[in-house]
Motif scaffolding. Structure first.
Motif, PDB file in Angstrom:
ATOM      1  N   ARG A 166      14.971  -0.258  -0.638  1.00 36.92           N
ATOM      2  CA  ARG A 166      15.234  -0.425   0.996  1.00 36.92           C
ATOM      3  C   ARG A 166      14.413  -1.583   1.852  1.00 36.92           C
ATOM      4  NH1 ARG A 166      15.956   4.420   5.624  1.00 36.92           N
ATOM      5  NH2 ARG A 166      15.735   2.775   7.369  1.00 36.92           N
ATOM      6  N   ASN A 167      13.169  -1.269   1.500  1.00 40.12           N
ATOM      7  CA  ASN A 167      12.375  -2.280   2.357  1.00 40.12           C
ATOM      8  C   ASN A 167      12.464  -3.889   1.606  1.00 40.12           C
ATOM      9  OD1 ASN A 167      11.025   0.607   2.213  1.00 40.12           O
ATOM     10  ND2 ASN A 167       9.762  -0.433   3.416  1.00 40.12           N
ATOM     11  N   TYR A 180       3.313   6.914  -5.088  1.00 43.35           N
ATOM     12  CA  TYR A 180       2.783   7.524  -6.282  1.00 43.35           C
ATOM     13  C   TYR A 180       1.627   8.603  -5.985  1.00 43.35           C
ATOM     14  CZ  TYR A 180       5.244   3.932  -8.884  1.00 43.35           C
ATOM     15  OH  TYR A 180       6.274   3.163  -9.520  1.00 43.35           O
ATOM     16  N   LEU A 196       5.217  11.467  -6.436  1.00 42.28           N
ATOM     17  CA  LEU A 196       6.511  11.055  -6.885  1.00 42.28           C
ATOM     18  C   LEU A 196       6.608  10.166  -7.910  1.00 42.28           C
ATOM     19  CD1 LEU A 196       7.403   9.771  -3.197  1.00 42.28           C
ATOM     20  CD2 LEU A 196       7.564  11.908  -4.179  1.00 42.28           C
ATOM     21  N   GLY A 197       7.907  10.213  -8.651  1.00 38.50           N
ATOM     22  CA  GLY A 197       8.080   9.333  -9.864  1.00 38.50           C
ATOM     23  C   GLY A 197       8.728   8.211  -9.646  1.00 38.50           C
ATOM     24  N   ARG A 198       8.802   7.462 -10.450  1.00 41.88           N
ATOM     25  CA  ARG A 198       9.322   6.089 -10.502  1.00 41.88           C
ATOM     26  C   ARG A 198      11.076   6.123  -9.856  1.00 41.88           C
ATOM     27  NH1 ARG A 198       7.623   1.058 -12.608  1.00 41.88           N
ATOM     28  NH2 ARG A 198       9.601   0.562 -13.480  1.00 41.88           N
ATOM     29  N   LEU A 209      18.343  -0.792   8.685  1.00 43.58           N
ATOM     30  CA  LEU A 209      17.415  -1.011   7.662  1.00 43.58           C
ATOM     31  C   LEU A 209      16.262  -0.499   8.170  1.00 43.58           C
ATOM     32  CD1 LEU A 209      18.712  -4.115   5.638  1.00 43.58           C
ATOM     33  CD2 LEU A 209      18.471  -1.586   4.756  1.00 43.58           C
ATOM     34  N   VAL A 236      14.107   4.699  -2.789  1.00 45.90           N
ATOM     35  CA  VAL A 236      13.619   5.049  -1.633  1.00 45.90           C
ATOM     36  C   VAL A 236      12.795   4.102  -1.004  1.00 45.90           C
ATOM     37  CG1 VAL A 236      12.993   6.879  -0.337  1.00 45.90           C
ATOM     38  CG2 VAL A 236      14.452   7.439  -2.164  1.00 45.90           C
ATOM     39  N   HIS A 237      11.531   3.718  -1.719  1.00 48.29           N
ATOM     40  CA  HIS A 237      10.461   3.234  -1.064  1.00 48.29           C
ATOM     41  C   HIS A 237      10.443   1.571  -1.430  1.00 48.29           C
ATOM     42  CE1 HIS A 237       8.679   6.482   0.588  1.00 48.29           C
ATOM     43  NE2 HIS A 237       8.790   7.293  -0.115  1.00 48.29           N
ATOM     44  N   ARG A 295       1.813   2.658  -3.512  1.00 43.91           N
ATOM     45  CA  ARG A 295       0.828   3.087  -3.949  1.00 43.91           C
ATOM     46  C   ARG A 295       0.705   4.545  -3.407  1.00 43.91           C
ATOM     47  NH1 ARG A 295      -4.662   0.914  -3.052  1.00 43.91           N
ATOM     48  NH2 ARG A 295      -4.436   2.220  -1.051  1.00 43.91           N
ATOM     49  N   THR A 296       0.612   4.698  -2.154  1.00 41.41           N
ATOM     50  CA  THR A 296       0.505   5.823  -1.547  1.00 41.41           C
ATOM     51  C   THR A 296       1.657   7.001  -2.089  1.00 41.41           C
ATOM     52  OG1 THR A 296      -0.503   5.016   0.520  1.00 41.41           O
ATOM     53  CG2 THR A 296       0.523   7.205   0.670  1.00 41.41           C
ATOM     54  N   ASP A 312       0.838  -1.121  -0.113  1.00 38.06           N
ATOM     55  CA  ASP A 312      -0.041  -0.011   0.012  1.00 38.06           C
ATOM     56  C   ASP A 312       0.861   1.310   0.061  1.00 38.06           C
ATOM     57  OD1 ASP A 312      -2.298  -1.411  -0.001  1.00 38.06           O
ATOM     58  OD2 ASP A 312      -2.801  -1.096   2.125  1.00 38.06           O
ATOM     59  N   PHE A 313       2.018   1.126   0.701  1.00 34.60           N
ATOM     60  CA  PHE A 313       2.440   2.548   0.887  1.00 34.60           C
ATOM     61  C   PHE A 313       3.423   2.882  -0.334  1.00 34.60           C
ATOM     62  CE2 PHE A 313       5.648  -0.483   2.498  1.00 34.60           C
ATOM     63  CZ  PHE A 313       6.647  -0.463   1.975  1.00 34.60           C
ATOM     64  N   ARG A 317      12.222   8.073  -7.857  1.00 34.50           N
ATOM     65  CA  ARG A 317      12.625   8.326  -6.543  1.00 34.50           C
ATOM     66  C   ARG A 317      11.855   7.043  -5.496  1.00 34.50           C
ATOM     67  NH1 ARG A 317      13.797  11.683  -2.549  1.00 34.50           N
ATOM     68  NH2 ARG A 317      12.905  11.091  -0.550  1.00 34.50           N
TER      69      ARG A 317
END
Lengths: 309, 579
Positions: A227-228, A211, A215-217, A301, A223-224, A208-209, A205-206, A219
């Motif tokens: 790392r996860n 986007y 924000l663009g791809r 992390l 970033v999102h 999609r949030t 979900d986050f 980034r």
């Protein structure tokens, strides 16, 4: 944090004692008499045998042998190998070689594996993804010695890009080919792990949030998503580093790398208790430290992981 | 509110106009149409709610607007005109400039919509930066604090460095709302923004959202499954069913005079509306002369509640089935100095064959009470008597016998069934555990139970993943009934279900109680549901029971401030309904 590290180090003590005891016991329980075996086909001289037995404390009961050995370790004395060399010297000679090999392999598999896995995950179902999956499957299915021999033949013999054997005192650059061989299987695993992790994170979900925030791809991916996605990969890398340090036996054998795997293998064959136990002990210590480092890395992390005193 | 009282509204072209929208998902068996020709329009500054059950296409429509359809979803036809531009035809790059900047989005579940590894400040600041609202580190930070303060995070400056897991659900939703409104968008899409939150939190957050969108002049597209909530919060309603718009118009009109049978069913099934209606008639439930439109297929909460009330009135005085005395549960917290009292000196009694609701917000200790009753947790202090027997000293066989008479049904119909067991085995498992009957008689019992919960016998060989949420919850109820218990503990057993399914399950529970003389402990956070199912209510707050009375009394004359707050939080307060 400091309290956490201290607690983890204290926890390592019983693990340390337990593993050394187990290993010592297993070597002791190995069938065959190591001293007799030293004489090969010749008839052993009973006086020499008795003297050797006494020298290596093999005439004592098991527990006494173990205690003598442990007492030595705490004085920095890891015992003497059957060839008369102090085990500490063998350790000092072989560990740096294997460590270098393992670090190079780890770097190769981490960088290449995460990169390829990430691209495959982001282009799920496309040509690149399919090709990557197929290649990784082939790599995983091949026994390491096949990869090693093929690499040795193609790059060492036919193309002449690398030296076929490494040997004592070889420069680091010679270790690159064995390192690539060593990294190949883990590389395939990391690609698959990163790929599935990236695919999973991308559907969360986050993302999609992110986007929806505009924000663009460019980034969102680093970033999102990345790392996860790295947490399971880090877990794998940690255990794999241990495996690289220990399990390089075959590769080291084929490329004649004078490292830990090679030496340990010989010692096991000869039933050299002190050498085997010393090597394993050091490996256990490295394993414990690497695991601690990984647990600390988790905290960096993922902020949800915090250490209770 | 009438159109005259709103000065922002101009008579010009609508801000958003969706014409004949088609959305399809690619599956192995071809394209599945999720939205089939939906149309709606929204003027600047207006609020519009899309209402429907899960799978009706309401969220898909919302996601299509900002081109964030999940997975293989594609817009296959129609137009989405936003300020005259067709959003369906924009490139990814052009869409990036629309998202966040012109159209804000507030997602459904605050727990999963913030990235757990970045701080709150980071995530708000990146939205501000991406939309060019402020430049320079300090400016951006200042703006982030401002935005969060507006959204109701008073101590935003101190909490910027904290991570999502250090925020409660309500606080996270405030962050998401702040983020969605940070660039003063012309339209805000709120997709069930509060369905995951406690009722009282829901109310404050929606009030704040109302206020903000009004001040900024942002139009609001609100998506919800709760018709009462929709009518309370939006001027216009669009009812969606199976991918199509079946009814649209001013909220009040639709609520008072629903034309489409589906809307009529929704009106009849919404617990918030039902409880309001029961309340607004000054009669007691038993004499309430109410007849539902026959088209609602017997799915009528008020009728069900009425029937219950009649039965209960006829029944003679009965002995207590459950007695709880001074129940306390203390948890030791690692690293912390004090202990945590989850349940604090709780006492209540439930008569055989009646329903008592335990109401409270998350963390109030209501589920812990259930666990102690079921002996899944041991009480720190106090006594639990089931049919007069103290349960604390029971061990082994005696405990098994107790469990046989007392069965639970839990909230999550997805998590409480073993995916590797077929439905027949799942329902029959308690019989095997308690060694009841042989193969044939167990099989018969399973079929009997399936019939009791109105499921077809053919389901017994199917697996949980083939069933809908409502069907699974019926299976969970059938499993609980397998041992013919006297007591069923329902821990948020209907909270995860759509209103229509929820109404069906509530009715089923009500019927089963009448048939089998069951005693229910009904745990919920939703007072609206309580109105239609419970005889007595205990309101819990921070581990204590703060109010304990009959349902009529609690609704008519609530004593405590907290209870009043909970009652006020039931949506639909200000709507006149044609009873």
């Amino acid at each position: 944090m400091a309290g956490y590290i201290l607690r983890r180090l204290l926890q390592a003590i019983p693990v340390f004692i337990g593993t050394t005891f187990l290993i010592y016991f297993m070597v002791f329980a190995l069938p065959g008499d190591p001293i007799i075996a030293l004489f090969g086909d010749k008839t052993p001289n009973p006086a020499v045998v008795a003297q050797l037995r006494a020298q290596y404390h093999l005439d004592q009961p098991f527990v006494v042998q173990y205690l003598i050995y442990m007492g030595g370790i705490f004085r920095g004395d890891f015992g003497i190998s059957f060839s008369g060399q102090p085990v500490t010297e063998i350790l000092a000679r072989t560990f740096p070689v294997t460590l270098r090999l393992a670090v190079i392999a780890l770097l190769i598999e981490t960088i290449a594996g995460i990169l390829v896995g990430m691209v495959a995950g982001l282009r799920k179902g496309k040509l690149f993804d399919g090709t990557t999956l197929a290649i990784s499957l082939i790599l995983i299915s091949l026994p390491v010695f096949v990869i090693a021999f093929v690499a040795q033949f193609v790059f060492g013999v036919q193309l002449g890009w690398a030296r076929t054997t490494v040997g004592e005192g070889a420069p680091t650059i010679d270790l690159i080919l064995p390192a690539i061989v060593l990294a190949s299987i883990s590389f395939a695993q990391i690609v698959r792990l990163t790929r599935s992790s990236v695919i999973e994170t991308s559907s969360l979900d986050f993302v999609r949030t992110a986007y929806s925030k505009g924000l663009g791809r460019g980034r969102i991916i680093p970033v999102h998503i990345l790392r996860n996605s790295l947490i399971p990969v880090v877990t794998y890398l940690a255990t794999d580093f241990g495996v690289l340090l220990v399990g390089a036996t075959v590769t080291e054998g084929i490329f004649n790398v004078p490292g830990v795997g090679n030496t340990l293998y010989q010692a096991i064959i000869r039933g050299e208790g002190p050498t085997v136990v010393s090597f394993v002990t050091v490996m256990v210590l490295i394993y414990l430290l690497v695991n601690l480092a990984v647990d600390l890395l988790y905290g960096l992390l993922d902020p949800r992981i915090r250490y209770v005193k | 509110m009438s159109s005259v009282s709103n000065p922002r509204r101009d008579a010009g072209a609508p801000l958003l106009e969706i014409k004949n929208l088609q959305v399809g998902f690619q599956t192995q068996n071809g394209t599945v149409q999720a939205v089939r020709g939906a149309s709606l329009s929204l003027r600047a500054g207006e609020t519009l709610a899309i209402v429907g059950e899960s799978g009706s296409g309401k969220s898909t429509t919302a996601h299509a607007i900002i081109n964030l359809l999940p997975g293989s979803g594609r817009i296959t036809g129609g137009e989405i005109l936003f300020e005259g531009r067709d959003l369906a035809k924009l490139s990814q790059k052009e869409m990036e400039d629309v998202r966040g900047k012109l159209i804000g989005f507030v997602p459904q579940d605050p727990m999963s919509n913030l990235n757990p590894v970045w701080s709150i400040g980071f995530q708000v600041e990146e939205a501000i930066k991406a939309n060019g609202i402020a430049t320079g580190k300090r400016e951006i930070k200042k703006h982030a604090i401002e935005v969060l303060k507006e959204a109701g995070l008073g101590d935003a400056d101190k909490r910027l460095r904290q991570f999502p897991h250090q925020f409660s659900g309500g606080m996270r939703q405030r962050v998401l709302i702040g983020m969605g409104l940070s660039s003063r968008p012309k339209l805000l899409i709120a997709d069930e923004p509060t369905s995951a939150l406690d009722v009282t939190v829901q109310r404050t957050i929606l009030d704040n959202l109302d206020k903000l969108t009004r001040e900024i002049g942002t139009a609001l597209l609100f998506i919800t499954h709760d018709l009462g909530l929709a009518a309370e919060r939006a001027e216009h309603l669009v009812v969606m069913y199976k991918g199509q718009v079946v009814e649209s118009g001013p909220s009040r009109e639709i609520l008072q005079n629903p034309l489409h049978p589906y809307t009529q069913r929704l009106v009849a099934a919404a617990p918030s509306l039902a409880s309001r209606r029961i309340q607004s008639s000054s009669h007691s439930l038993g004499d309430l002369d109410y007849s539902a439109p026959r088209s609602v297929e017997g799915l009528d909460l008020i009728a069900a509640a009425e029937h219950r009330a009649e039965l209960q009135a006829e029944a003679p005085q009965r002995e207590d089935s459950i007695v709880v005395e001074n129940l306390t549960k203390v948890y030791k917290i690692r690293g912390a100095k004090g202990d945590f009292k989850a349940v604090d000196d709780v006492s209540f009694a439930i008569e055989r064959g009646t329903t008592t609701a335990l109401v409270g917000e998350s963390g109030s200790g209501k589920s812990t009470v259930a666990k102690m009753l079921l002996r899944l947790e041991d009480a720190t202090d106090g006594k639990i008597l089931i049919n007069g027997t103290d349960t604390a000293p029971l061990r082994g066989k005696e405990l098994l016998a107790l469990r046989r008479r007392m069965q639970p049904v839990f909230q999550d119909p997805y998590g409480s069934l073993d995916p590797l067991r077929n439905i027949g085995n799942t329902i029959g498992e308690p019989l095997v555990t308690h060694n009841i009957g042989d193969r044939t008689s167990r099989r018969e019992r399973v079929l009997e139970l399936l019939e009791q919960v109105s499921l077809p016998a053919t389901l017994s060989t199917r697996y949980p993943n083939e069933l809908s949420g409502g069907q699974r919850q019926r299976v969970a109820i059938a499993r609980a009934l397998a041992l013919k218990p006297d007591i069923v503990i329902l821990d948020e057993a209907v909270s995860a279900l759509d209103v229509l399914v929820q109404a069906q399950i509530l009715q089923l529970l009500s019927d089963l109680q009448g048939e089998l003389g069951l005693t229910y402990l009904f745990i919920t956070h939703d007072l609206a549901v309580v109105r239609v199912i419970a005889d007595n209510v205990c309101v819990m707050q921070r581990g204590r029971i703060v109010e304990k009375a009959s349902t009529d009394e609690v609704f008519d004359r609530p004593q405590m401030e907290y209870t009043k707050e909970l009652l006020n939080a039931i949506p639909g307060a200000g709507i006149a309904l044609g009873v």
